[in-house]
Design an enzyme around this catalytic site. Sequence first.
Site, PDB file in Angstrom:
ATOM      1  N   CYS A   1       0.814  -1.219   0.000  1.00 58.83           N
ATOM      2  CA  CYS A   1       0.000   0.000   0.000  1.00 58.83           C
ATOM      3  C   CYS A   1       0.849   1.272   0.000  1.00 58.83           C
ATOM      4  O   CYS A   1       0.336   2.365  -0.208  1.00 58.83           O
ATOM      5  CB  CYS A   1      -0.940  -0.014   1.196  1.00 58.83           C
ATOM      6  SG  CYS A   1      -1.978  -1.487   1.220  1.00 58.83           S
TER       7      CYS A   1
ATOM      8  N   HIS B   1      -3.205   6.880   2.970  1.00 58.76           N
ATOM      9  CA  HIS B   1      -3.641   5.612   2.375  1.00 58.76           C
ATOM     10  C   HIS B   1      -5.009   5.266   2.954  1.00 58.76           C
ATOM     11  O   HIS B   1      -5.224   5.362   4.161  1.00 58.76           O
ATOM     12  CB  HIS B   1      -2.611   4.527   2.708  1.00 58.76           C
ATOM     13  CG  HIS B   1      -3.090   3.153   2.395  1.00 58.76           C
ATOM     14  ND1 HIS B   1      -3.659   2.843   1.182  1.00 58.76           N
ATOM     15  CD2 HIS B   1      -3.111   2.013   3.137  1.00 58.76           C
ATOM     16  CE1 HIS B   1      -4.013   1.565   1.195  1.00 58.76           C
ATOM     17  NE2 HIS B   1      -3.692   1.045   2.365  1.00 58.76           N
TER      18      HIS B   1
ATOM     19  N   ASN C   1     -10.010  -0.355   0.388  1.00 61.05           N
ATOM     20  CA  ASN C   1      -8.547  -0.285   0.326  1.00 61.05           C
ATOM     21  C   ASN C   1      -8.088  -0.823  -1.039  1.00 61.05           C
ATOM     22  O   ASN C   1      -8.246  -2.003  -1.319  1.00 61.05           O
ATOM     23  CB  ASN C   1      -7.981  -1.133   1.472  1.00 61.05           C
ATOM     24  CG  ASN C   1      -6.464  -1.149   1.516  1.00 61.05           C
ATOM     25  OD1 ASN C   1      -5.796  -0.731   0.569  1.00 61.05           O
ATOM     26  ND2 ASN C   1      -5.911  -1.631   2.619  1.00 61.05           N
TER      27      ASN C   1
HETATM   28  N1  COA Z   1     -17.560  -9.191  10.355  1.00 62.70           N
HETATM   29  C1  COA Z   1     -17.946  -9.495  11.587  1.00 62.70           C
HETATM   30  N2  COA Z   1     -17.085  -9.836  12.555  1.00 62.70           N
HETATM   31  C2  COA Z   1     -15.780  -9.855  12.230  1.00 62.70           C
HETATM   32  C3  COA Z   1     -15.310  -9.549  10.938  1.00 62.70           C
HETATM   33  C4  COA Z   1     -16.268  -9.208   9.976  1.00 62.70           C
HETATM   34  N3  COA Z   1     -15.935  -8.873   8.721  1.00 62.70           N
HETATM   35  N4  COA Z   1     -13.960  -9.643  10.925  1.00 62.70           N
HETATM   36  C5  COA Z   1     -13.590  -9.999  12.165  1.00 62.70           C
HETATM   37  N5  COA Z   1     -14.694 -10.154  12.955  1.00 62.70           N
HETATM   38  C6  COA Z   1     -14.759 -10.523  14.353  1.00 62.70           C
HETATM   39  C7  COA Z   1     -13.550 -11.332  14.812  1.00 62.70           C
HETATM   40  O1  COA Z   1     -13.711 -12.679  14.512  1.00 62.70           O
HETATM   41  C8  COA Z   1     -13.557 -11.055  16.285  1.00 62.70           C
HETATM   42  O2  COA Z   1     -14.524 -11.864  16.890  1.00 62.70           O
HETATM   43  P1  COA Z   1     -14.273 -12.469  18.365  1.00 62.70           P
HETATM   44  O3  COA Z   1     -14.170 -11.281  19.277  1.00 62.70           O
HETATM   45  O4  COA Z   1     -15.482 -13.317  18.582  1.00 62.70           O
HETATM   46  O5  COA Z   1     -12.992 -13.254  18.278  1.00 62.70           O
HETATM   47  C9  COA Z   1     -14.062  -9.605  16.403  1.00 62.70           C
HETATM   48  O6  COA Z   1     -14.731  -9.334  15.143  1.00 62.70           O
HETATM   49  C10 COA Z   1     -12.954  -8.596  16.591  1.00 62.70           C
HETATM   50  O7  COA Z   1     -11.899  -8.895  15.690  1.00 62.70           O
HETATM   51  P2  COA Z   1     -10.691  -7.929  15.479  1.00 62.70           P
HETATM   52  O8  COA Z   1      -9.777  -8.514  14.450  1.00 62.70           O
HETATM   53  O9  COA Z   1     -10.103  -7.554  16.803  1.00 62.70           O
HETATM   54  O10 COA Z   1     -11.466  -6.648  14.870  1.00 62.70           O
HETATM   55  P3  COA Z   1     -10.924  -5.217  14.606  1.00 62.70           P
HETATM   56  O11 COA Z   1     -11.717  -4.224  15.328  1.00 62.70           O
HETATM   57  O12 COA Z   1      -9.431  -5.155  14.722  1.00 62.70           O
HETATM   58  O13 COA Z   1     -11.304  -5.020  13.057  1.00 62.70           O
HETATM   59  C11 COA Z   1     -10.155  -5.017  10.966  1.00 62.70           C
HETATM   60  C12 COA Z   1     -10.768  -5.861  12.073  1.00 62.70           C
HETATM   61  C13 COA Z   1      -9.549  -5.952   9.941  1.00 62.70           C
HETATM   62  C14 COA Z   1     -11.279  -4.206  10.322  1.00 62.70           C
HETATM   63  C15 COA Z   1      -9.110  -4.072  11.575  1.00 62.70           C
HETATM   64  O14 COA Z   1      -8.236  -4.790  12.398  1.00 62.70           O
HETATM   65  C16 COA Z   1      -8.292  -3.353  10.546  1.00 62.70           C
HETATM   66  O15 COA Z   1      -8.822  -2.589   9.753  1.00 62.70           O
HETATM   67  N6  COA Z   1      -6.972  -3.544  10.608  1.00 62.70           N
HETATM   68  C17 COA Z   1      -6.062  -2.884   9.709  1.00 62.70           C
HETATM   69  C18 COA Z   1      -6.131  -3.546   8.395  1.00 62.70           C
HETATM   70  C19 COA Z   1      -5.437  -2.779   7.348  1.00 62.70           C
HETATM   71  O16 COA Z   1      -5.492  -1.585   7.307  1.00 62.70           O
HETATM   72  N7  COA Z   1      -4.830  -3.528   6.453  1.00 62.70           N
HETATM   73  C20 COA Z   1      -4.231  -2.987   5.313  1.00 62.70           C
HETATM   74  C21 COA Z   1      -2.907  -2.455   5.603  1.00 62.70           C
HETATM   75  S1  COA Z   1      -2.372  -1.546   4.235  1.00 62.70           S
END
Ligand code: COA
Length: 332
Positions: A114, A255, A285
């Site tokens: 990214c 980004h 993204n």
């Molecule tokens: N829908 C519903 N629930 C979801 C889900 C979805 N799409 N994805 C994950 N969950 C659940 C998980 O399983 C977890 O459940 P649990 O508590 O029962 O174990 C819960 O939601 C929390 O998961 P977590 O990974 O801690 O969520 P989060 O708040 O961190 O959000 C992202 C997940 C991926 C949206 C977030 O971490 C994110 O945006 N990270 C950065 C990613 C990024 O920018 N990547 C590109 C880099 S260039």
Amino acid sequence: MAYAAFRSIGAYVPSKILTNAELAVMVDTSDEWITKRTGIKERRISAKNETTSDMGVKAAKKAIERSGVDVGEIDMIICATISPDYFCMPSTATIISNKLGLANVTAFDISAACTGFVYILSIAKAFIESGMKKNILIIGAEKLSAITDYTDRGTCILFGDGAGAAIISATDNKEEAIIDIHTGADGTFADLLMTPNGGSGSMHDSLDREAAGCFMQMKGNETFKVAVRTLTKDVIEILQENKIDSSDVKHFIPHQANLRIIKAVGDALKFKDDQVVLTVAKFGNTSGASIPMAINDIYEEGKLKYGELMLLDAFGGGLTWGSALVPFSPLK
Ligand code: COA
């Protein structure tokens, strides 16, 4: 000494929209969850036979048309992509050069996920300042739908397809020059975001991409924390080193990974809402294409004018990061 001017911007977005509601049919998620955790409402998905280079060419044509530079004057093409037309070769940049009818240019891809657009901007700046090239076409283009696992709710809600391009040209006028670009990487975080298989690190005989593990995998939560820390630190450093106050930045263009990340960074840096460019809700993204697509968005809305200072800020797989202080300098 030659300076590097950011002359023009162009972008292309596929017409097919994939909404949160449609994703909720494919995996166990909901519009409410995706909107709350990421700010994303929909993303674009390219047609089955539409390649990364097809999208890159469409963005490039717009950037060339708006630049005042004749296509034949382009002497280098650099493409930032993690979803190239072909896995190893030829590079997407060479395919784009052929589609643009350019038979004798330097053309290559770079892989910085990214952060790709900030990396290629820094390469273009260096080539122009060294006097080796005069008009460089830089392109961020991604068909992330080709490497996204639509059974993994942790990643498939985030990514979309698209392309953005810019012309960077030599100028004598220092006022028009790209001020500074920082880039960095830290491989200790390599496993946060990766396509684990299919490369020389883990050869597979299988042509089944899913079975071969060629899809992206991500440790979202850890990535989130590193992203906020890295994006914020990088901007503080580039502003301080160049003695520029955040209020002098007209457009902060991060980004577009996640609205919560952008908000956390924007708040930490005390940017006002009208300084922060947001396209994440409609495009998701798009990795290396996200920043030029966002620049194009404000350009087409008539919000980006000659001389206005843009601050680009990116992070991505690798991990990589980068920031750039760039005045918008179209030919008058
Ligand atoms: N829908 C519903 N629930 C979801 C889900 C979805 N799409 N994805 C994950 N969950 C659940 C998980 O399983 C977890 O459940 P649990 O508590 O029962 O174990 C819960 O939601 C929390 O998961 P977590 O990974 O801690 O969520 P989060 O708040 O961190 O959000 C992202 C997940 C991926 C949206 C977030 O971490 C994110 O945006 N990270 C950065 C990613 C990024 O920018 N990547 C590109 C880099 S260039």
